[in-house]
Enzyme design. Structure first.
Site, PDB file in Angstrom:
ATOM      1  N   CYS A  66       3.499  88.899  11.133  1.00 49.34           N
ATOM      2  CA  CYS A  66       3.626  87.442  11.247  1.00 49.34           C
ATOM      3  C   CYS A  66       4.984  87.090  11.869  1.00 49.34           C
ATOM      4  O   CYS A  66       5.241  87.404  13.021  1.00 49.34           O
ATOM      5  CB  CYS A  66       3.392  86.774   9.901  1.00 49.34           C
ATOM      6  SG  CYS A  66       3.046  85.000  10.050  1.00 49.34           S
ATOM      7  N   HIS A 126      -2.057  88.279   8.693  1.00 51.70           N
ATOM      8  CA  HIS A 126      -1.570  88.850   7.431  1.00 51.70           C
ATOM      9  C   HIS A 126      -2.557  89.913   6.927  1.00 51.70           C
ATOM     10  O   HIS A 126      -3.559  89.562   6.309  1.00 51.70           O
ATOM     11  CB  HIS A 126      -1.425  87.753   6.376  1.00 51.70           C
ATOM     12  CG  HIS A 126      -0.283  86.829   6.624  1.00 51.70           C
ATOM     13  ND1 HIS A 126       0.999  87.097   6.199  1.00 51.70           N
ATOM     14  CD2 HIS A 126      -0.220  85.633   7.267  1.00 51.70           C
ATOM     15  CE1 HIS A 126       1.802  86.103   6.565  1.00 51.70           C
ATOM     16  NE2 HIS A 126       1.087  85.216   7.216  1.00 51.70           N
ATOM     17  N   GLU A 185      -2.234  91.787   4.436  1.00 50.90           N
ATOM     18  CA  GLU A 185      -2.235  91.739   2.965  1.00 50.90           C
ATOM     19  C   GLU A 185      -3.100  90.609   2.423  1.00 50.90           C
ATOM     20  O   GLU A 185      -3.407  90.593   1.233  1.00 50.90           O
ATOM     21  CB  GLU A 185      -0.802  91.615   2.442  1.00 50.90           C
ATOM     22  CG  GLU A 185      -0.147  90.264   2.618  1.00 50.90           C
ATOM     23  CD  GLU A 185       0.431  90.003   4.003  1.00 50.90           C
ATOM     24  OE1 GLU A 185       1.068  88.945   4.178  1.00 50.90           O
ATOM     25  OE2 GLU A 185       0.239  90.845   4.914  1.00 50.90           O
TER      26      GLU A 185
END
Length: 205
Positions: free
Chosen positions: A80, A182, A184
């Site tokens: 990011c 992202h 995650e």
């Protein structure tokens, strides 16, 4: 495998840390130069403004150690805002010199669509790549960003997403990888991408 997550007080490190833990890895959140040198993989996360990101990297004297690790051939990834920092310049609220690990610049969206580009979007790989291993035919990942890398049609652009035109989603060159979305927060697809990175680094790329 030793993973160093750079702590420069930008963004939520817990999600990044926990994503690696779910894969059985034991990452370390750090800005200790020796820990970074001892790592097999270095990750620069980040959420927020590039002005603060670059200022904090300078404040903690992290830029020289990050440069030396990339120059040594160590695998280095940015997520990011951390991806934005990998490029040459960023035009978020001004003009900011970045790390220059990858060619190109970061510019604001010019679209009638809602900005930030937020939510799930499909990855389109521009070339066969080891990151595609075990991914579904139509992989969706989670984005939150108002700025993007330009130009889009360069060899370092590995995958794009469509948001009123192609937007670089994964960029890479040699031992440096930038991920705009992202992992995650991207469920099984994100976990698979991170696992592919682990295997790639373990094999010695």
């Amino acid at each position: 495998m030793k993973i160093a997550i750079i702590d420069y007080e930008i963004g939520n490190l817990a999600n990044v840390y926990n994503a690696w833990r779910r894969l059985g890895q034991d990452p370390v959140i750090t800005r200790d130069p020796q820990v970074i040198k001892d790592a097999s993989l270095v990750e620069l996360p980040g959420v927020g403004a590039i002005r603060d990101a670059m200022a904090n990297l300078k404040r903690f004297d992290l830029i020289p150690i990050l440069q030396s690790q990339v120059q040594s051939g160590k695998f280095f990834m940015g997520i990011c805002l951390g991806m934005h920092a990998l490029f040459e310049k960023d035009y978020e609220g001004g003009t900011y010199e970045c790390l220059k690990f990858l060619p190109g610049e970061i510019v604001p969206f010019t679209t009638t669509l809602k900005v930030p580009h937020m939510g799930w979007n499909e990855l389109e790989f521009k070339q066969p790549h080891w990151l595609q291993k075990n991914l579904p035919t139509h992989p969706y990942v989670y984005f939150v960003h108002s700025y993007h890398k330009t130009p889009v049609d360069t060899p370092d652009v590995i995958a794009t997403a469509d948001y009123d035109g192609p937007v670089p989603a994964i960029c890479g060159k040699d031992n440096v990888l930038g991920i705009q979305f992202h992992p995650e927060k991207s469920g099984a697809v994100g976990a698979t991408l991170l696992q592919n990175i682990v295997e790639y680094v373990q094999k010695g790329y």
